[in-house]
Design an enzyme around this catalytic site. Structure first.
Site, PDB file in Angstrom:
ATOM      1  N   HIS A 183       0.827  -1.301   0.033  1.00  0.00           N
ATOM      2  CA  HIS A 183       0.004   0.053   0.027  1.00  0.00           C
ATOM      3  C   HIS A 183       0.814   1.119  -0.029  1.00  0.00           C
ATOM      4  O   HIS A 183       0.728   2.217  -0.895  1.00  0.00           O
ATOM      5  CB  HIS A 183      -1.030   0.100   1.200  1.00  0.00           C
ATOM      6  CG  HIS A 183      -1.753   1.276   1.552  1.00  0.00           C
ATOM      7  ND1 HIS A 183      -2.976   1.534   1.071  1.00  0.00           N
ATOM      8  CD2 HIS A 183      -1.328   2.332   2.066  1.00  0.00           C
ATOM      9  CE1 HIS A 183      -3.180   2.516   1.378  1.00  0.00           C
ATOM     10  NE2 HIS A 183      -2.318   3.443   1.982  1.00  0.00           N
ATOM     11  N   GLU A 184       1.945   1.201   0.787  1.00  0.00           N
ATOM     12  CA  GLU A 184       2.811   2.616   0.822  1.00  0.00           C
ATOM     13  C   GLU A 184       3.614   2.554  -0.274  1.00  0.00           C
ATOM     14  O   GLU A 184       3.833   3.791  -0.855  1.00  0.00           O
ATOM     15  CB  GLU A 184       3.584   2.201   2.172  1.00  0.00           C
ATOM     16  CG  GLU A 184       2.985   2.196   3.642  1.00  0.00           C
ATOM     17  CD  GLU A 184       1.835   3.399   3.698  1.00  0.00           C
ATOM     18  OE1 GLU A 184       2.041   4.515   2.967  1.00  0.00           O
ATOM     19  OE2 GLU A 184       0.849   3.067   4.479  1.00  0.00           O
ATOM     20  N   HIS A 238       1.733   4.730  -2.714  1.00  0.00           N
ATOM     21  CA  HIS A 238       2.002   5.999  -2.639  1.00  0.00           C
ATOM     22  C   HIS A 238       3.185   6.423  -3.333  1.00  0.00           C
ATOM     23  O   HIS A 238       3.157   7.559  -4.044  1.00  0.00           O
ATOM     24  CB  HIS A 238       1.870   6.272  -1.221  1.00  0.00           C
ATOM     25  CG  HIS A 238       0.794   6.359  -0.493  1.00  0.00           C
ATOM     26  ND1 HIS A 238      -0.401   6.984  -0.988  1.00  0.00           N
ATOM     27  CD2 HIS A 238       0.367   5.793   0.598  1.00  0.00           C
ATOM     28  CE1 HIS A 238      -1.538   6.961  -0.018  1.00  0.00           C
ATOM     29  NE2 HIS A 238      -0.759   5.989   0.871  1.00  0.00           N
ATOM     30  N   TYR A 293     -11.318   2.520   3.653  1.00  0.00           N
ATOM     31  CA  TYR A 293     -10.023   3.249   3.739  1.00  0.00           C
ATOM     32  C   TYR A 293      -9.900   4.177   2.682  1.00  0.00           C
ATOM     33  O   TYR A 293      -9.537   5.197   2.701  1.00  0.00           O
ATOM     34  CB  TYR A 293      -8.835   2.515   4.576  1.00  0.00           C
ATOM     35  CG  TYR A 293      -7.791   3.289   4.727  1.00  0.00           C
ATOM     36  CD1 TYR A 293      -7.817   4.475   5.828  1.00  0.00           C
ATOM     37  CD2 TYR A 293      -6.622   3.296   3.922  1.00  0.00           C
ATOM     38  CE1 TYR A 293      -6.788   5.040   6.272  1.00  0.00           C
ATOM     39  CE2 TYR A 293      -5.266   4.119   4.361  1.00  0.00           C
ATOM     40  CZ  TYR A 293      -5.592   5.029   5.383  1.00  0.00           C
ATOM     41  OH  TYR A 293      -4.576   5.792   5.665  1.00  0.00           O
ATOM     42  N   GLU A 312      -5.198   7.751  -0.972  1.00  0.00           N
ATOM     43  CA  GLU A 312      -5.228   6.492  -0.460  1.00  0.00           C
ATOM     44  C   GLU A 312      -6.193   5.785  -1.123  1.00  0.00           C
ATOM     45  O   GLU A 312      -6.008   4.434  -1.221  1.00  0.00           O
ATOM     46  CB  GLU A 312      -6.149   6.876   1.143  1.00  0.00           C
ATOM     47  CG  GLU A 312      -5.275   7.504   2.163  1.00  0.00           C
ATOM     48  CD  GLU A 312      -4.047   7.080   2.505  1.00  0.00           C
ATOM     49  OE1 GLU A 312      -3.641   5.805   2.215  1.00  0.00           O
ATOM     50  OE2 GLU A 312      -3.195   7.855   2.908  1.00  0.00           O
TER      51      GLU A 312
END
Length: 809
Positions: free
Chosen positions: A719-720, A723, A761, A768
């Site tokens: 997930h990060e 980003h 989320y 996000e």
């Protein structure tokens, strides 16, 4: 002479009469009630006169011994056999009845337990965590055996355990009985007698006599190969250096002496050993027991008193200020409403009256309740008209907070945190100067911590450290939120989930305490949520202070080597016992630095980065430290296996060019140096599990933990990384502006259309949503990959376009 088992059986049976006469209670001289040796004629009338009296005394003595034995066995023997297996259980119990009660009393004194169980003994809770090496054993004859096929095992340790398989075979099969006594002999020599002063002094003559005998029968029966090959007489120094060999001889001699049909074998082939066992009488055992009690400080009160005495001067010299400081450490100071209200400006008070606290997404439930109480107090100053107006405003809770209201609540959030020294040290890893709290409170923490450090100047000392263990009960979630909820069996909360336990144990090798450990001198019963039971051995230079109610406070910044992790049972409930030894923190830091060096070398090579690039950092300071390090390998491998290698290399090079890092940590993310430049969202990030910081081009991952919708830390890392892809794609579009690609009009429109179609989320904002979609698209679960394509097709296409754009750039 190589003694065969068959031969021993023949000799044993041929001497059965002798064996039976020798099979009475061992080590304890019994009164012979009828007749004896010597001049019978002179005393026959007197003996006949006293015959009934002697018989009565004899019966009373035997009855007392039997009652004593039963009382001891009641404390140390646990029967875990089904009702229909009663005959098998009784056969095993009868074996134990032949063991001298004083031996069992010594076993009880050191906290030993005996379990009689059904079936495979390796399935018993106390043996489940044994290593594969320890499951390969030898019987009394030196024959190799696999533990799951065997029927008895003595597990050594601070509180040894003997597990015996229930079986009727013990009645007829004397070899099986012999091996049970052999394991008991190991306990007696290894776990009991080895703890007293000069345990083998009296055994030395026995060994040398056997060694120098005209034949090798005694050596063949009892000696190990190493003892047989020793060229000269044994010395005390040799025995101390080779204690395992001596313990083996003692265990064999004990077994042959106790088992009735083998006792004559010992007398025939090694009479010196037989005589030693025969003279190992009640008096000697009692002396050993008293010495053992004294040396191990088995009495809980005595242990407590010795520690109190050691710290008496320290306690007496504490000032009132010092006592208050230690109390502050143990009991966090909750914020006071009046103090907070008093510190607010009039404008802030007016703002607080009207804020809809329920609509804040970064306040915990407890924080919301506290702030509502503040509002109530402030509303007392309102007129009735203003109160009515305020009530009407707050009816519609769907109104989002304004930016001004958000900023005010962020500031107020810091003011409502408890003043908790130990929690602060844990959150920061002892780095008190990190800017995740306001400056005035930070200064107060620093002053208090420096003063507590100064108070803890007295070490535990060499006279106590190797004789005591200290205890700490812990909530699993304080160690690992990832596994915490799953470690307790979901179908039976008295049990530990074996599969999750094995995962928990696998990476648990060392630990760090960056805060002050408060430990119990004696083990106490656990509270409902405390399933971890630490048993800690101190080093002599560990600095500590004595608290009331049988507790010690240990210095901060200590290392812990994990010696063993196993499941234990107390009061019909399973717990995880963690045996640890205090070591210098520098020793653990070295292990972490070596692991960091190794993992960087491995991944620099895999990613084609310069040899000495420091891409991966372990910022580790807390109690499950080794898991952070070991888990990083798994996380990075899953990242590599699920994402295109060209994309990984391109984005990683972008991060490295900006001095970015992959930071694996167990402290809260606002306290990481790579995050200091990104403070505008610091309040929300206190409990974040992962973070990408564009300013430092770093991915931060907090563990061991998982997010609300993440199954594991690997998904959080992906997930990060999503980003980072967002950041790099935006950079490539306009290197001067260097904005996130998710801030483009195209993606903002996609978010409006599909932003609610994936995860809760993902609805937070465009960035996000992009990262969540990226994570799902690279999941190991094929259904999750399809979910993006099906539920958010435009997002799926947009992300794929960015990936191609990056790879082809």
């Amino acid at each position: 002479m190589n003694i065969k088992k068959e031969f021993i059986k023949v000799i044993s049976m041929s001497c059965l009469v002798t064996a039976i006469t020798l099979s009475g209670p061992v080590f304890i001289p019994l009164v012979q009630g009828a007749g004896g040796h010597g001049d019978v004629g002179m005393h026959v009338k007197e003996k006949e006169k006293n015959k009934d009296e002697n018989k009565r005394k004899d019966e009373e003595r035997n009855k007392t011994q039997e009652e004593h034995l039963k009382e001891i066995m009641k404390h140390i023997v646990k029967i875990e056999v089904k009702g229909e297996e009663a005959v098998k259980k009784e056969a095993a119990e009868k074996l134990l009845e032949k063991v001298p009660s004083d031996v069992l009393e010594m076993y009880k004194a050191i906290g030993g337990k005996i379990y009689i169980v059904d079936g495979d003994i390796t399935k018993h809770i106390s043996l489940e965590a044994l290593s594969e090496d320890k499951k390969k054993i030898k019987d009394i004859y030196g024959k190799d055996a696999l533990l799951h096929e065997h029927y008895v095992y003595a597990k050594e340790g601070y509180e040894p355990v003997l597990v015996i398989q229930s079986s009727e075979d013990y009645v007829e099969n004397t070899e099986k009985a012999l091996n049970v006594y052999y394991e008991i002999g190991k306990i007696l020599s290894r776990d009991i007698l080895s703890k007293i002063n000069q345990p083998y002094q009296k055994f030395l003559d026995v060994l040398n006599t056997i060694k120098n005998a005209s034949d090798s029968d005694g050596q063949d029966l009892l000696f190990t190969n190493q003892l047989k090959e020793h060229p000269t007489d044994f010395s005390v120094e040799f025995l101390e250096q080779n204690s395992n060999e001596v313990q083996e001889v003692f265990a064999k001699a004990f077994a042959y002496y106790i088992e009735p049909q083998h006792r004559d074998v010992l007398q025939l082939y090694a009479p010196e050993a037989f005589n030693y066992m025969d003279k190992f009488n009640e008096q000697e055992i009692n002396l050993s027991l008293e010495e053992l009690k004294d040396q191990r400080m088995l009495a809980r009160y005595e242990k407590w008193e010795k520690i109190k005495q050691h710290y008496q001067h320290w306690s007496d010299s504490l000032s009132e200020e010092g006592r208050g400081l230690l109390k502050k450490l143990q009991i966090p100071i909750e914020p006071k409403k009046d103090d907070i209200i008093h510190s607010l400006s009039q404008e802030e008070k007016e703002l607080l009256k009207r804020i809809q606290i329920d609509s804040s997404d970064f306040l915990s439930t407890e924080e919301k309740e506290f702030l509502k109480k503040l509002q109530i107090d402030i509303r007392d100053s309102l007129s009735e008209e203003e109160k009515e107006l305020l009530n009407r405003i707050q009816v519609d809770s769907s109104n989002p907070l304004s930016e001004k209201e958000k900023e005010f609540l962020k500031k107020l959030k810091l003011d409502i945190q408890p003043y908790d020294i130990n929690q602060r040290l844990q959150d920061t890893g002892g780095l008190i100067d990190s800017p995740s709290i306001n400056l005035d409170v930070r200064k107060q923490y620093k002053r208090d911590i420096q003063n507590i450090d100064a108070l803890l100047h007295q070490s535990i000392g060499s006279t106590l450290y190797n004789k005591i263990y200290l205890y700490e009960n812990m909530n699993i979630n304080n160690l690992t939120a990832t596994l915490g909820a799953d470690l307790v069996d979901s179908t039976d909360n008295t049990k530990i989930n074996r599969g999750i336990f094995n995962e928990f144990k696998k990476n648990f090798k060392y630990s760090i305490s960056s805060n002050y450990m408060i430990v119990d001198i004696n083990e106490r019963p656990a509270l409902d949520n405390e399933r971890l039971k630490w048993r800690i051995q101190l080093s002599p230079d560990t600095r500590a202070g004595y608290l009331e109610n049988g507790k010690l406070i240990l210095q901060r910044n200590i290392g812990l080597e994990i010696k063993d992790v196993q499941i234990i049972k107390q009061s019909e409930k399973e717990y995880i016992r963690i045996d640890a030894k205090v070591v210098p923190k520098s020793k653990i830091d070295t292990k972490i630095q070596e692991a960091q060096l190794n993992i960087n070398q491995e991944w620099n090579k895999a990613l084609g980065l310069p040899k000495y690039t420091k891409l991966i950092t372990f910022n580790v300071h807390n109690r499950y430290a080794s898991n952070i390090v070991e888990s990083a390998y798994l996380i990075l491998n899953e990242w590599k296996n699920n994402i295109q290698s060209d994309l990984i290399k391109k984005v990683t090079n972008y991060l490295v060019d900006g001095n970015g890092r992959f930071v694996f940590t167990d402290i809260t993310l606002p306290n990481i140096a790579e995050q200091y430049t990104h403070q505008d969202e610091i309040y929300e990030q206190v409990h974040s599990k992962g973070l990408y910081v564009p300013e430092s081009r770093s991915i931060l991952l907090h563990g061991p933990s998982k997010g609300v919708e993440l199954r594991n830390d690997s998904e959080g890392f992906i997930h990060e990384f999503g980003h980072a892809v967002d950041d790099y794609a935006g950079y490539l579009l306009d290197k001067n502006q260097s904005d996130l690609v998710t801030n483009s009009k195209k993606f903002i429109d996609i978010f409006k259309e599909e932003g609610s179609n994936l995860t809760s989320y993902g609805r937070t904002n465009e960035a996000e949503f992009f990262a969540e979609a990226f994570r799902l698209m690279h999941s190991t679960d094929h259904a999750e990959r399809l979910k993006v394509q099906k539920n958010a097709p435009k997002t799926f296409q947009f992300i794929n376009d960015q990936i191609k754009f990056i790879i082809n750039s």
